[in-house]
Scaffold this motif. Structure first.
Motif, PDB file in Angstrom:
ATOM      1  N   VAL A 208      -6.426   7.961  13.151  1.00 30.69           N
ATOM      2  CA  VAL A 208      -6.748   9.323  13.556  1.00 30.69           C
ATOM      3  C   VAL A 208      -5.629  10.279  13.141  1.00 30.69           C
ATOM      4  CG1 VAL A 208      -8.164   8.598  15.502  1.00 30.69           C
ATOM      5  CG2 VAL A 208      -5.726   8.979  15.849  1.00 30.69           C
ATOM      6  N   ASP A 209      -5.993  11.517  12.970  1.00 32.68           N
ATOM      7  CA  ASP A 209      -5.031  12.586  12.667  1.00 32.68           C
ATOM      8  C   ASP A 209      -4.313  12.398  11.332  1.00 32.68           C
ATOM      9  OD1 ASP A 209      -5.655  13.703  15.159  1.00 32.68           O
ATOM     10  OD2 ASP A 209      -4.085  12.544  16.159  1.00 32.68           O
ATOM     11  N   GLU A 210      -4.878  11.608  10.429  1.00 29.53           N
ATOM     12  CA  GLU A 210      -4.292  11.483   9.097  1.00 29.53           C
ATOM     13  C   GLU A 210      -4.532  12.790   8.353  1.00 29.53           C
ATOM     14  OE1 GLU A 210      -2.259   9.499   5.983  1.00 29.53           O
ATOM     15  OE2 GLU A 210      -2.505   9.008   8.100  1.00 29.53           O
ATOM     16  N   PRO A 211      -3.485  13.474   7.904  1.00 28.29           N
ATOM     17  CA  PRO A 211      -3.655  14.770   7.245  1.00 28.29           C
ATOM     18  C   PRO A 211      -4.596  14.685   6.044  1.00 28.29           C
ATOM     19  CG  PRO A 211      -1.339  14.385   7.736  1.00 28.29           C
ATOM     20  CD  PRO A 211      -2.054  13.101   8.027  1.00 28.29           C
TER      21      PRO A 211
ATOM     22  N   LEU B 173       0.849  -1.205   0.000  1.00 23.67           N
ATOM     23  CA  LEU B 173       0.000   0.000   0.000  1.00 23.67           C
ATOM     24  C   LEU B 173       0.880   1.249   0.000  1.00 23.67           C
ATOM     25  CD1 LEU B 173      -2.638  -1.052   2.704  1.00 23.67           C
ATOM     26  CD2 LEU B 173      -2.670  -1.558   0.257  1.00 23.67           C
ATOM     27  N   ILE B 174       1.943   1.204  -0.754  1.00 20.77           N
ATOM     28  CA  ILE B 174       2.936   2.277  -0.673  1.00 20.77           C
ATOM     29  C   ILE B 174       2.338   3.630  -1.015  1.00 20.77           C
ATOM     30  CG2 ILE B 174       3.767   1.994  -3.060  1.00 20.77           C
ATOM     31  CD1 ILE B 174       6.631   2.379  -1.874  1.00 20.77           C
ATOM     32  N   TRP B 175       1.237   3.625  -1.752  1.00 24.09           N
ATOM     33  CA  TRP B 175       0.598   4.884  -2.123  1.00 24.09           C
ATOM     34  C   TRP B 175      -0.046   5.597  -0.938  1.00 24.09           C
ATOM     35  CZ3 TRP B 175      -4.087   3.164  -0.686  1.00 24.09           C
ATOM     36  CH2 TRP B 175      -4.415   1.824  -0.949  1.00 24.09           C
ATOM     37  N   HIS B 176      -0.229   4.919   0.212  1.00 25.60           N
ATOM     38  CA  HIS B 176      -0.835   5.634   1.337  1.00 25.60           C
ATOM     39  C   HIS B 176       0.143   6.599   2.006  1.00 25.60           C
ATOM     40  CE1 HIS B 176       0.042   2.364   4.690  1.00 25.60           C
ATOM     41  NE2 HIS B 176       1.123   2.680   4.017  1.00 25.60           N
ATOM     42  N   HIS B 177       1.376   6.627   1.511  1.00 30.98           N
ATOM     43  CA  HIS B 177       2.324   7.654   1.950  1.00 30.98           C
ATOM     44  C   HIS B 177       2.185   8.936   1.119  1.00 30.98           C
ATOM     45  CE1 HIS B 177       4.402   4.861   4.634  1.00 30.98           C
ATOM     46  NE2 HIS B 177       4.337   3.968   3.668  1.00 30.98           N
ATOM     47  N   ASN B 178       1.342   8.887   0.090  1.00 32.08           N
ATOM     48  CA  ASN B 178       1.099  10.054  -0.769  1.00 32.08           C
ATOM     49  C   ASN B 178      -0.330   9.976  -1.290  1.00 32.08           C
ATOM     50  OD1 ASN B 178       1.335  12.289  -2.439  1.00 32.08           O
ATOM     51  ND2 ASN B 178       2.413  11.184  -4.061  1.00 32.08           N
ATOM     52  N   TRP B 179      -1.270  10.288  -0.426  1.00 30.05           N
ATOM     53  CA  TRP B 179      -2.684  10.096  -0.744  1.00 30.05           C
ATOM     54  C   TRP B 179      -3.143  10.800  -2.025  1.00 30.05           C
ATOM     55  CZ3 TRP B 179      -5.573   6.330   0.478  1.00 30.05           C
ATOM     56  CH2 TRP B 179      -5.435   5.679   1.711  1.00 30.05           C
TER      57      TRP B 179
END
Length: 276
Positions: A217-220, A157-163
């Motif tokens: 929680v607190d995910e930008p 899920l490497i894309w969850h570092h750059n939504w």
């Protein structure tokens, strides 16, 4: 929801991986590989483990059971390694446990044969979750009681570092040339036909419900945990229909550096042991 347990004894660290997981005993009398929120990769690595492990299991692939594991840092007071003590102190509260598979062996393609059907299902799954860490360099596969088991999905899920780029990533190819199971002629068409239709909204919702709110929680850019779950579901749903069309299989490389994230590169390959 994942079962809940509490760690009762820290047994030993596993030093093959950069996150320094450890073997622990729990109050259900089980033994687990524990992955810590205080490790350098942070909670997103644990989120990836829960989502990928849940998806794999629901798609019929073998993954050690995952549990919610509460840690009281006091169990590490007798640990002589300062690095381990600091990790335990930073990881009080909820962490992730993975069932320890006693006597399991690291996957060796020269000693264990995999059918084209099973190889295709694993490669298709890894393309779905964009797993960049199941190559011949580091298979992240175990053989236990004669069966193939999948472990270590923290780099998926490497894309969850750059939504902002998550949806667009669904159209990008997945190069499986260096995949650990590429030599077994994976039947990708059969895997896509069998597994693709299973990735429904209901299956994704059920899987994502296993991720603890505390880790979302607190995910930008998101209003709360449910909004983050919806984003994961949207990204995975966009990837599933493309199936084997996105997967490329070429000649494996001999010396090209791994495409895994920087915090995973440079670690030694796994040779044996239980789930890491």
């Amino acid at each position: 929801m994942l079962r809940e347990t509490s760690a009762t004894r820290y047994v030993t660290p596993l030093r093959e991986g950069g996150s320094l997981p450890g073997i622990v005993e729990a109050d259900d009398l089980g033994t687990y590989v524990m992955k810590f929120t205080g490790a350098g990769q942070g909670r997103k690595s644990l989120v990836a483990e829960v989502i990928c492990g849940g998806l794999a299991r629901r798609l019929g692939l073998r993954v050690p059971e995952l549990v919610r594991m509460t840690l009281d840092p006091v169990i590490g007071l007798a640990e002589p390694d300062q690095e381990v003590q600091e990790l335990l102190k930073a990881s009080g509260g909820l962490n992730l446990g993975m069932d320890f598979l006693p006597g399991s062996l690291g996957f060796d393609p020269l000693a264990f044969q995999v059918s084209a059907e099973e190889a295709g299902r694993v490669v298709w799954f890894d393309a779905l979750v964009n797993n960049v860490d199941r190559s011949w360099r580091n298979p992240n596969l175990l053989v236990w009681h004669g069966d193939l088991w999948l472990i270590d999905h923290g780099a998926a899920l490497i894309w969850h570092h750059n939504w902002p780029a998550a949806t667009a990533s669904a159209a990008r190819p997945y190069d499986a040339s260096d995949h650990a199971l590429a030599p077994f002629g994976p039947d990708l068409a059969a895997a896509a036909a069998d597994l693709g239709p299973l990735v429904t909204d209901d299956l994704l919702a059920e899987t994502l419900a296993d991720v603890p709110d505390e880790w979302l929680v607190d995910e930008p850019g998101f209003a709360g945990p449910d909004a983050v779950r919806a984003a994961y579901a949207e990204a995975l749903a966009a990837r599933a229909p493309t199936g084997h069309d996105r997967i490329t299989l070429g000649a494996p490389t001999a010396d090209r550096p791994s495409r895994a994230p920087g915090w995973l590169t440079g670690r030694p390959e796994r040779k044996s042991g239980a789930a890491r």
